[in-house]
Write a protein that holds these residues in place. Structure first.
Motif: not given
Length: 237
Positions: A193-200, A226-235
């Protein structure tokens, strides 16, 4: 390297397609279905004081107690299957529905642990004693593995989000604290139930991989951004 995936879809349908024993932690904030103090009030419009109209609120938040019990028991069975032995499930819940959620998950062969309390550090609304906390139900797939750290109590102070991207958004620092205790390094975290992705965001910032599921097209887009904006990780491709 940490990766992330955000799937727009229904939680149970996606969980059923996940491999057995492939997940370290499920950390989630399901719709509480606490629309009123009485069962008859749950489906009534404006049975809680909200800042948004019904159509802009959260899908599933007006379910009956029986509906909530059913879906969370089914989620529990899938969690029991996809979690690695000793893996953890943490789910936010309010005081009305905490007993129902605990019973639903325990009946799905998950082992119950003492409930956690999120201390919001200052109080909000309330008709008598003002609300200052929220519960976090804690379950594991069998006996839990050793914690990653032992310096976190079961009452965790953290200021809530004001004006966030989602009406019930949880603070990333709180989510990171939870994951720092229960998720081994480089683990896989799922939020059905990811919502706006805070857990991610919390999972990626802690060095884990993340799989999120969100029914709403709007919030799925917000979460992906939001997830795409976290540096150093990829989809995940």
């Amino acid at each position: 390297m940490s990766t992330w995936e955000l799937i727009q879809g229904e939680a149970l349908a996606v969980l059923r397609g996940m491999p057995d024993e492939s997940v370290d932690v499920i950390l989630t904030d399901p719709p509480f279905s606490s629309g009123g103090r009485r069962e008859s009030a749950r489906s009534l419009r404006k049975s809680m004081i909200r800042g948004t109209e019904d159509d802009a609120w959260i899908a599933g938040d007006a379910m009956s107690t029986n509906g909530f019990l059913w879906i969370m028991r089914e989620v529990g069975w899938q969690a029991r299957r996809v979690l690695k032995p000793g893996g953890h499930l943490l789910a936010f819940i309010d005081w009305r529905m905490a007993p129902t959620l605990s019973a639903a998950l325990e009946s799905a062969d998950l082992r119950q642990h003492p409930i956690l309390v999120w201390d919001k550090t200052y109080f909000g609304m309330g008709s008598m004693f003002r609300n200052q906390h929220e519960f976090i139900v804690h379950m594991t797939a069998g006996n839990p593995g050793a914690p990653q750290r032992r310096d976190v109590g079961n009452v965790i102070p953290c200021k809530p989000i004001r004006g966030g991207a989602h009406p019930t958004e949880k603070p990333v620092p709180l989510l990171r604290t939870l994951l720092s205790v229960v998720c081994p390094g480089g683990g896989t975290v799922v939020d059905p139930f990811a919502g706006s992705g805070a857990t991610g965001v919390a999972a990626l910032e802690e060095g884990h991989s993340f799989i999120g599921v969100e029914l709403s097209d709007y919030y799925a887009r917000v979460a992906r951004e939001r997830l795409a904006g976290v540096g150093g990780v990829q989809e995940e491709s």
